[in-house]
Design an enzyme around this catalytic site. Structure first.
Site, short mmCIF file in Angstrom:
data_model
loop_
_atom_site.label_atom_id
_atom_site.label_comp_id
_atom_site.label_asym_id
_atom_site.label_seq_id
_atom_site.Cartn_x
_atom_site.Cartn_y
_atom_site.Cartn_z
N GLY A 125 0.77 -1.23 0.00
CA GLY A 125 0.00 0.00 0.00
C GLY A 125 0.81 1.28 0.00
N ASP A 127 3.28 4.18 -1.45
CA ASP A 127 3.41 4.65 -2.82
C ASP A 127 4.72 4.16 -3.43
OD1 ASP A 127 1.09 5.88 -2.27
OD2 ASP A 127 1.93 7.86 -1.95
N ASP A 273 27.71 -0.44 -11.94
CA ASP A 273 26.50 -1.24 -12.08
C ASP A 273 26.79 -2.71 -12.36
OD1 ASP A 273 24.04 -2.23 -12.98
OD2 ASP A 273 24.12 -1.13 -14.88
N HIS A 449 21.44 -2.06 -19.66
CA HIS A 449 22.62 -2.27 -18.81
C HIS A 449 23.62 -3.16 -19.54
CE1 HIS A 449 20.53 -0.72 -15.19
NE2 HIS A 449 19.48 -1.16 -15.86
N HIS A 471 25.34 -1.30 -7.77
CA HIS A 471 24.00 -1.35 -8.36
C HIS A 471 23.67 -2.82 -8.67
CE1 HIS A 471 20.52 -0.28 -10.58
NE2 HIS A 471 20.96 0.74 -11.27
ZN LIG Z 1 19.49 2.08 -12.67
ZN LIG Z 2 18.83 3.50 -15.90
#
Ligand SMILES: [Zn+2]
Ligand SMILES: [Zn+2]
Length: 640
Positions: A125, A127, A273, A449, A471
């Site tokens: 619930g 947001d 990442d 990515h 990431h």
């Molecule tokens: Zn990202």
């Molecule tokens: Zn992105």
């Protein structure tokens, strides 16, 4: 019926105590503080749930799924020592989403990205969820800037709320990202204005005493940039999300040029990442998707509907250009899709002729081969345009037999069932569906990515001394560490962090260490206008309600006699159907009467808290024994 809807304002909730739970100080995170709050809660808010061990235990366990609290260290992180550099990943590790990293050098803190992710079953619930800002709030006066690498929600989604909590520092990013952030900020009129500055790739910004510069990277959204922080021992580099602009492993000249700044640079630390570290080879170039979509737009006979991520602005822009060049109109549907196309036009990434874009309600007025429709909803989102079209609840648009639907996206893990349902609904309407798994020459989706070889290329190009993956889920980070070792890095130069880890580089730039203390990292939930952490009582109650429902007891005590004024009212929601459980209710009423009246005997002053506690515990246990369910029990004791 009316009786069942009795107002819950009669439950004694003390707003001050509620607030206390939400305060983001260290005290509210340490174990002692937590227990104190719990105790207050049981006596004041009076909700109970039975477990075999004990009540307090149950409240703690029910929310420890992600073990956030087990990892919290009571020891406060000391101030940064002179000459050292401190790196704190505040979000984006242990998960995919809500990226945020803080870099502290001398008297300057530089924050990179402030993302969000949508709520999941652990946060029903709410947001959305943002990174924990406690450390930044405590060190507000040192924060010099927030840099945003690109405009995806996992990097900008938290910006408005985060800024308002960390002293509203200036925000720097490239043009499109700033435009997107301004659109988002407009949804938060109650928050202070954002101090946004557009930067160019080759610019240098002075943040306190720290120099920050940028470089351009390829991603699925234009104006993506990497950030370089200069230190006396070399550069700290993060490219943000990136893939390489390459075909068959041959990197384009422009890309080589962009990264050539690292050829002679001394890179102290690379932070990057790991999302696609499991995928072998190079990532599929976006240009192949552009070609694939172009081929399909040319050769498909009937009408084409393309559902895609609204954030893939480069791809959307390409579709608009191709359709326009073939004399087709483009109808755009879905709020985020419309907004993003507007922003792309504003940023001049897209310059459609005046009448190319048409409203969705006009799409049915054109012959099938004269219109292409771009929609949101490729993930099966319930209220997105494609879902509404698929289940025929779209008021302005209908799907026709013979339409071709292209799902230009992969399925985000967790959305499989929803996507399958939408495909079923669509195929009932006699349409052809092309997804990224449909075999054929024409690619309709590529990841944004980099795959393993893109990542390896970046490592070689930047040749860092130290490395922190920032990431991806923990498993991804570990795989990324293996890759870094393969490139020749030594193990002591790599740190795999968790959210809230405190990593420091020594003053001479020779050593990197992970401190034993952590900063608070429990995700913070944005629920309407409220922002709170994962211990929030509201969220815990939602989780419990979703499991076994609730059971409300309303007992009216006559103060003079100490007896119940009448038979207690019982309300059940999502627990058992009362009409079919009359015997259970009869027994519950007997227990309530006994429990309340026994508690009142020998009391001059009636202690409502202890009566409620007693009731809550007894009834929770009884209901469990009879039904093997653990509803949230709310005892309300009123006196007349
Ligand atoms: Zn990202
Ligand atoms: Zn992105």
């Amino acid at each position: 019926m009316k009786k069942n809807r009795l107002s819950f304002s009669s439950v004694s909730i003390d707003p001050k105590k509620e607030e206390k739970v939400n305060v983001h100080t260290d005290a509210s995170f340490n174990k002692t503080g937590y227990r104190t709050v719990e105790k207050k809660r049981n006596t004041k808010n009076s909700t109970f749930q039975y477990t075999k061990k004990n009540f307090k235990q149950s409240r703690n366990n029910s929310n420890n799924r992600n073990n956030q609290f087990n990892k919290i260290n009571d020891v406060k992180v000391p101030p940064l020592e002179e000459g050292k550099i401190r790196i704190i990943p505040l979000g984006g590790v242990e998960e995919i989403g809500k990226n945020m990293t803080a870099v502290e050098i001398g008297n300057d803190i530089i924050v990179i990205d402030a993302g969000m992710h949508f709520s999941n079953e652990e946060t029903p619930g709410v947001d959305y969820v943002i990174p924990n800002t406690t450390y930044l709030e405590e060190n507000k006066e040192k924060i010099r800037a927030l840099f945003i690498t690109h405009a995806h929600l996992d990097h900008i989604g938290g910006v408005p709320v985060v800024l308002s909590r960390i002293g509203n520092p200036p925000v720097y990013s490239r043009n499109l990202s700033v435009l997107m952030m301004k659109k988002r900020q407009a949804e938060f009129p109650h928050l202070p204005q954002m101090k946004a500055h557009v930067v160019e790739r080759d610019e240098t910004i002075l943040c306190g005493k720290t120099k920050v510069r940028f470089f351009g990277v390829t991603h699925t959204i234009p104006d993506s940039m990497g950030v370089i922080i200069e230190t006396k021992n070399g550069w700290i580099v993060t490219p943000g999300d990136y893939k390489l602009d390459q075909v068959d492993g041959i990197v384009s000249k422009e890309e080589e040029k962009e990264y050539s700044i690292f050829d002679k640079a001394k890179v102290l630390l690379l932070m990057t990442d790991s999302t696609n570290i499991e995928n072998e080879g190079f990532s599929l170039p976006e240009i192949k998707v552009h070609q694939g979509l172009e081929n399909l737009i040319k050769k498909v006979q009937g009408r084409i509907i393309i559902a895609a991520f609204a954030s893939h602005i480069t791809r959307l822009a390409h579709v608009v250009k191709v359709a326009e060049s073939l004399g087709k109109k483009i109808a755009i549907d879905g709020r985020s899709m419309k907004t993003n196309i507007e922003v792309a036009i504003e940023a001049e990434y897209l310059k459609p002729k005046k009448d190319t874009l048409i409203p969705i309600e006009e799409a049915n007025n054109y012959p099938p081969n004269k219109v292409v429709i771009l929609m949101t909803g490729s993930q099966g989102e319930e209220f997105a345009a494609l879902s509404r079209a698929a289940n025929k609840s779209h008021t302005k648009f209908s799907i026709k037999k013979g339409d071709t639907i292209i799902l230009s996206s992969s399925i985000v893990p967790g959305n499989e069932i929803k996507v399958q349902r939408i495909k079923d609904n669509l195929s009932r309407q006699g349409v052809k569906i092309i997804s990224y798994r449909t075999t054929g020459e024409d690619f309709v989706h590529a990841t944004g990515h980099g795959n393993k070889e893109d990542i390896r290329w970046l490592h070689k190009k930047t040749h860092p001394k130290f490395f922190i993956p920032i990431h991806g889920n923990h498993y991804h980070l570990e795989l990324h560490k293996e890759l870094a070792l393969e490139t020749g890095m030594s193990e002591e130069n790599i740190i795999v962090p968790d959210n809230g880890s405190v990593i420091e580089i020594s003053s001479d730039g020779q050593k990197i260490v992970l401190r034993k203390e952590k900063v608070p990292s429990a995700p913070m939930m944005v629920d309407g206008l409220a922002v709170s952490d994962v211990q929030d009582v509201v969220i815990r109650d939602r989780v419990m309600l979703a499991q076994d429902g609730m059971f409300v007891i309303i007992a009216l005590v006559d103060q003079k006699t100490g007896k119940l004024k009448k038979s207690p009212d019982l309300i059940s929601r999502g627990f058992v159907y009362l009409k079919e459980n009359q015997e259970l209710l009869r027994q519950v009423r007997i227990i309530i009467k006994k429990s309340v009246e026994d508690a009142i005997i020998n009391q001059n002053q009636i202690d409502f808290d202890s009566i409620k506690n007693n009731l809550g515990e007894t009834i929770s246990k009884f209901l469990y024994q009879k039904t093997a369910k653990r509803p949230l029990v709310i005892p309300v004791v009123l006196s007349v």
